[in-house]
Design a protein around this motif. Structure first.
Motif, PDB file in Angstrom:
ATOM      1  N   CYS A   1     -35.844  -2.871  44.509  1.00  0.00           N
ATOM      2  CA  CYS A   1     -35.944  -4.069  45.336  1.00  0.00           C
ATOM      3  C   CYS A   1     -37.213  -4.006  46.181  1.00  0.00           C
ATOM      4  O   CYS A   1     -37.708  -5.022  46.638  1.00  0.00           O
TER       5      CYS A   1
ATOM      6  N   CYS B   1     -30.166   0.710  45.401  1.00  0.00           N
ATOM      7  CA  CYS B   1     -29.159   0.105  46.275  1.00  0.00           C
ATOM      8  C   CYS B   1     -28.317  -0.934  45.555  1.00  0.00           C
ATOM      9  O   CYS B   1     -27.386  -1.479  46.134  1.00  0.00           O
TER      10      CYS B   1
ATOM     11  N   CYS C   1     -37.190   0.933  49.503  1.00  0.00           N
ATOM     12  CA  CYS C   1     -35.728   0.923  49.408  1.00  0.00           C
ATOM     13  C   CYS C   1     -35.166   2.300  49.726  1.00  0.00           C
ATOM     14  O   CYS C   1     -35.582   3.307  49.166  1.00  0.00           O
TER      15      CYS C   1
ATOM     16  N   CYS D   1     -31.412  -3.386  41.665  1.00  0.00           N
ATOM     17  CA  CYS D   1     -32.195  -2.269  42.179  1.00  0.00           C
ATOM     18  C   CYS D   1     -31.533  -0.965  41.765  1.00  0.00           C
ATOM     19  O   CYS D   1     -30.327  -0.796  41.899  1.00  0.00           O
TER      20      CYS D   1
HETATM   21 ZN   LIG Z   1     -32.911  -1.375  46.666  1.00  0.00          ZN
END
Ligand SMILES: [Zn+2]
Length: 184
Positions: A132, A72, A136, A69
């Protein structure tokens, strides 16, 4: 080089019906950045057909990928499921020289190699910077918010949000609607 994707032209041209290629094929190094096709495995459901001196390849290409991602850095998985239709020609530039989108793939003297067709299709479909999920918040939403602090939807609220600078416009808009109603 990938086995099973080189079709002899003599066979293609002898048959009246298209040659089908339905199999899982393993590619080396199918990746864009850190998004990589799982095991390099691509599931093919293709037909190759001789048309004049060309070969037309059509069907579907599927592959699963993993990446990280962009916010994150969690692992993200996804898949591509593509419809492809490409032409292979002995003289690609001569026949389809009017732009990049019209380019054909090169056709060897005695065989049609589908590998570049499949490889390009998958690479173009892989995400450049996956998430993701749309929601997020990144690794540390308190210190590094990735969204507007007023929360989702605040921009769309517009005049109804109560900003005094818009109040005058609200009045004008309401008046206009009223006139429109009377006129109809
Ligand atoms: Zn993420």
């Amino acid at each position: 080089m990938v086995d099973g994707l080189r079709l002899p032209l003599a066979v293609l041209r002898r048959r009246s019906e298209p040659r089908t290629v339905v199999s899982d094929v393993l590619f080396d190094d199918l990746r864009v950045g850190d998004v990589v096709v799982v095991d390099g495995r691509v599931a093919l459901d293709l037909e190759a057909e001789a048309r004049g001196s060309d070969v037309v390849v059509s069907g579907t290409v599927r592959a699963a990928w993993t990446g990280t991602c962009r916010r994150c850095l969690a692992e993200v998985v996804g898949d591509v499921d593509l419809a492809v239709r490409e032409v292979l020609a002995h003289d690609p530039d001569g026949q389809f020289g009017d732009g990049p989108s019209g380019d054909a793939y090169p056709l060897a003297e005695d065989e049609a190699d589908l590998e570049p067709v499949v490889r390009d299709a998958v690479l173009l479909a892989l995400p450049l910077s996956p998430l993701c999920g749309e929601a997020c918040d990144g690794p540390d939403p308190e210190r590094f918010p990735t969204r507007s602090p007023t929360g989702p939807g605040s921009e769309q609220d517009g005049p109804a949000g109560g900003d005094p600078r818009w109040a005058a416009l609200d009045v004008l808009r309401d008046a206009g609607e009223a006139i429109g109603d009377d006129g109809s």
